[in-house]
Design an enzyme around this catalytic site. Structure first.
Site, PDB file in Angstrom:
ATOM      1  N   TYR A   1      41.499  50.289  31.393  1.00  0.00           N
ATOM      2  CA  TYR A   1      41.580  50.441  32.851  1.00  0.00           C
ATOM      3  C   TYR A   1      43.011  50.833  33.205  1.00  0.00           C
ATOM      4  CZ  TYR A   1      40.725  49.431  37.819  1.00  0.00           C
ATOM      5  OH  TYR A   1      40.563  49.531  39.181  1.00  0.00           O
TER       6      TYR A   1
ATOM      7  N   ASP B   1      45.599  44.471  45.799  1.00  0.00           N
ATOM      8  CA  ASP B   1      46.256  45.040  46.957  1.00  0.00           C
ATOM      9  C   ASP B   1      45.230  45.804  47.784  1.00  0.00           C
ATOM     10  OD1 ASP B   1      45.731  47.164  45.339  1.00  0.00           O
ATOM     11  OD2 ASP B   1      47.780  47.921  45.249  1.00  0.00           O
TER      12      ASP B   1
ATOM     13  N   ASP C   1      44.530  49.467  49.539  1.00  0.00           N
ATOM     14  CA  ASP C   1      44.888  50.866  49.721  1.00  0.00           C
ATOM     15  C   ASP C   1      44.519  51.255  51.144  1.00  0.00           C
ATOM     16  OD1 ASP C   1      45.745  51.363  47.014  1.00  0.00           O
ATOM     17  OD2 ASP C   1      43.637  51.274  46.443  1.00  0.00           O
TER      18      ASP C   1
ATOM     19  N   LYS D   1      34.462  46.853  35.966  1.00  0.00           N
ATOM     20  CA  LYS D   1      35.916  46.824  36.110  1.00  0.00           C
ATOM     21  C   LYS D   1      36.523  45.654  35.343  1.00  0.00           C
ATOM     22  CE  LYS D   1      37.953  47.777  39.963  1.00  0.00           C
ATOM     23  NZ  LYS D   1      38.378  47.827  41.379  1.00  0.00           N
TER      24      LYS D   1
ATOM     25  N   SER E   1      39.347  49.792  46.124  1.00  0.00           N
ATOM     26  CA  SER E   1      38.510  48.633  45.814  1.00  0.00           C
ATOM     27  C   SER E   1      38.174  47.820  47.055  1.00  0.00           C
ATOM     28  CB  SER E   1      39.201  47.747  44.771  1.00  0.00           C
ATOM     29  OG  SER E   1      40.440  47.259  45.267  1.00  0.00           O
TER      30      SER E   1
ATOM     31  N   ASP F   1      49.414  49.371  49.989  1.00  0.00           N
ATOM     32  CA  ASP F   1      49.895  50.718  49.674  1.00  0.00           C
ATOM     33  C   ASP F   1      49.426  51.626  50.801  1.00  0.00           C
ATOM     34  OD1 ASP F   1      50.829  49.657  47.349  1.00  0.00           O
ATOM     35  OD2 ASP F   1      49.358  50.606  46.038  1.00  0.00           O
TER      36      ASP F   1
END
Length: 699
Positions: free
Chosen positions: A231, A107, A109, A222, A95, A161
């Site tokens: 989701y 968060d 990625d 979303k 995202s 992450d």
């Protein structure tokens, strides 16, 4: 020159030409602005201060990675000329890279790309230890056995992450382009999976005609998916990358449309989509690398995917392999609702807030399964619920294969359990599954057995926990069947509060006449800490149950509860239950008149001993255990004449004793007696108890 440019055909994206090239008009701009205003209260837009903070954190992390890679090169005695140029780089995906991260909670990625001298073991050892020493880093944990191994942590308040991939290159420069397939050459599968996230995200962005319209539409979709409970990739719905690919396909088909139109077309196209026809953003490509790709013509397993959405970067994969028939049906129903709502909005008959109304899951169905996972410590609980949650889709698949079930709908959100009823297990989480049964073809009542599907699921979880060496004493799973009105024992009133009545789906209408003839007891627990919404607990009325002569226990024992037919409102004198203990010896039964309660028979086996409701029995053939039921239920004592005398017992004490809950399953093992990954049940003297969940449906 300008005239020639206007007459040139517009480039089209995707497999087909656009459905419409119509430009937006004034009303489209108005609807889009209203859509933006409707999303603002949900925090989907990040302000510049937060954006700057994320950018700063990523810059620090990138420098930190380059420093670590350089130090590692020195420790491995690489030549100084190489050590100074080894490089290393952080790439983002998901995202954040798509530009649709939300305010505060999202968060990041990220992907750590390293040169060839860096091994995966270095990432999870020396880099992990280096992170530990940073003051800005909190909640650091490594998940090395994951499908895509990852290190999770908070860096200066931002959750990250971080996955890892090493390339077959001596150095990693700042201008490295991961879209080149040659970067995958000679890599192991874990590195390919790690690179895939970044490569897919970049390819999606390259395949949409207008990034601004794509991002605004994706934010709306979303938000809608989260509000409507669809989701969650891990639960069998869609994750962020899958929703992004669906939105990207709509942008390809309507390249000039604004977000308000694109959202409406999104619901139109995918409510009518001929699943399992795949959604593709571009043609499948071949490569000299010969890596496995999604192709049902070659791979038989790909033919069973029910809602394929194919990633655009090589090697192409199906991002929705977790989707089941039930979760697909739920999503298609939500697409249809979304189409109706957006049609009304564009006609001026409604506003965008209606699209984002949350699903009233706990009023949607008449029948539910409550799944409970508990553990003694917080650390054990985090590991346990992570594993259980990742396997819930297995339970959904098992249930929907039952010939009498048409829909098994899991609510992705988990809820805290009632600690008062699980004092041995301080940490408890609950998930809820709504069930829709097939309409009976005749007036004959139908018996439905859910035991096998649930037991198969618990066996899978325990075997996996054993294989991963995370199975600890006190880790338990319980499954309970309840009707809608009995959810109040598990959840607080504010969660169950009836909202504006939801539109009934066709599936629900076709099954509206189904009723289950089994009721839950008054001793069931509530999932909150609100005493006002709990069932009364009469702990002072503890009495002893009669002794039952239990035959020698085999490895697998079934406790079966059958309930006579009853109306939805039952008086205390109208309900009685027959409890039959099926063993290797003669069956023993007792009659329980009283409230419409499911008896709280809780059983566990601990280190080879038979423990029933708190009474430890080393020889099940010669001992007489105590059994605890609900405070208001009574049980008859079997005698040689076949007559019984009533005794009342306390279901609260039964829960405190540990073991099997109502409709639940437990396996409690010592650390030396864990089952192997191939065995369906633990070996030695450890026993598994199966508790049946059997229902009777009206014709």
């Amino acid at each position: 020159s300008t005239s020639r440019q206007q007459n040139q055909p517009q480039r089209h994206y995707g497999l087909t030409s656009p459905i419409s090239l119509a430009p937006p008009d004034d009303i489209d701009h108005i609807h889009t602005q209203k859509l933006i205003e409707a999303m603002k209260p949900f925090g989907v837009f990040e302000d510049q201060e937060e954006l700057y903070h994320r950018t700063t954190v990523l810059g620090k992390l990138n420098n930190f990675v380059r420093e670590w890679i350089s130090e590692l090169a020195e420790s491995k005695n690489l030549p100084p000329a190489i050590t100074e140029q080894v490089g290393g780089k952080i790439f983002t995906f998901g995202s954040y890279r798509l530009g649709v991260h939300t305010k505060g909670s999202s968060d990041i990625d990220a992907l750590c790309v390293a040169p060839s001298h860096v091994e995966r073991s270095d990432f999870f050892q020396s880099f992990f230890e280096k992170l530990k020493n940073l003051e800005e880093v909190k909640n650091l944990r490594a998940i090395e056995d994951a499908y895509v191994p990852v290190i999770k942590f908070e860096f200066d308040g931002i959750e990250i992450d971080l996955v890892f991939a090493k390339l077959c290159l001596p150095t990693v420069s700042d201008d490295l382009d991961l879209r080149d397939d040659s970067c995958l050459k000679s890599l192991d599968i874990r590195c390919i999976r790690s690179l895939n996230g970044s490569r897919v995200t970049d390819e999606i962005l390259r395949l949409v005609p207008n990034l601004e319209n794509f991002r605004l539409t994706l934010r709306a979709v979303k938000l809608w998916a989260k509000r409507r409970g669809v989701y969650s990739n891990i639960m069998g719905f869609l994750g962020g990358v899958s929703w992004a690919m669906l939105v990207a396909r709509i942008c390809q088909l309507y390249p000039n449309a604004l977000a308000s139109t694109l959202v409406n077309k999104f619901f139109l196209i995918f409510s009518l989509w001929d699943w399992p026809k795949p959604v593709l953003l571009k043609r499948l490509e071949e490569s000299f690398l010969n890596l496995p790709v999604w192709d049902p013509r070659v791979n038989p397993s790909d033919r069973y995917h029910v809602m394929p959405i194919i990633t655009p970067a090589y090697p192409q994969q199906n991002s929705t392999y977790n989707v089941s028939l039930s979760t697909r049906a739920v999503m298609v129903e939500e697409f249809q609702r979304g189409l109706e709502v957006t049609d009304e909005i564009l006609k001026g008959k409604s506003d965008w807030s209606k699209l984002f109304e949350p699903l009233n899951f706990f009023q949607k169905y008449k029948h539910y399964i409550v799944l409970t996972a508990s553990a003694f410590t917080e650390e054990h609980h985090l590991n346990w619920i992570g594993l259980v949650e990742s396997k819930i889709r297995v339970l959904v698949g098992n249930l929907e294969r039952n010939e009498f079930i048409t829909i098994a709908h899991v609510q992705p959100q988990s809820f805290p359990g009632n600690e008062d009823l699980y004092k041995e297990s301080r940490y408890v989480s609950m998930w809820f599954l709504g069930l829709v049964f097939k309409k009976a073809e005749s007036a004959v009542k139908t018996n439905v057995d859910l035991t096998h599907g649930i037991q198969s699921f618990t066996d899978t979880v325990y075997r996996q926990a054993s294989a991963l060496n995370i199975l600890k004493d006190g880790m338990k799973i319980e499954a309970t069947y309840v009707k809608r009105k009995q959810l109040r024992y598990f959840l607080p009133a504010e969660t169950l509060q009836k909202r504006k009545k939801q539109r009934v789906s066709n599936i629900s209408q076709n099954n509206s006449g189904l009723q289950c003839k089994r009721s839950l007891g008054e001793s069931c627990s509530d999932g909150s800490k609100d005493n006002d919404s709990r069932a009364p607990s009469n702990s002072s009325s503890l009495n002893k149950i009669s002794k039952l002569d239990i035959a020698t226990a085999e490895t697998e024992r079934l406790f079966f509860i059958s309930w006579p037919n009853s109306k939805s409102q039952v008086s205390p004198t109208e309900m009685e239950a027959t409890v039959a203990l099926r063993t290797s010896g003669p069956s023993t039964g007792c009659t329980i008149p009283g409230y419409s309660t499911v008896c709280q028979l809780r059983t566990c086996f601990v280190q080879g001993h038979h423990k029933l409701s708190g009474t430890l029995i080393t020889d099940p053939t010669s001992a007489s255990p105590k059994q605890h039921y609900s405070p208001t239920s009574k049980v008859s004592r079997p005698s040689t004449s076949g007559k019984c005398s009533p005794k009342s017992i306390d279901g609260e004490k039964a829960r405190k004793a540990g073991g099997l809950g109502q409709g639940g399953f437990e396996l409690r093992l010592s650390s030396k007696e864990l089952p192997d990954s191939s065995s369906p049940i633990p070996t030695n003297s450890i026993r598994i108890i199966k508790r049946s969940i059997k229902l009777t449906l009206n014709g």
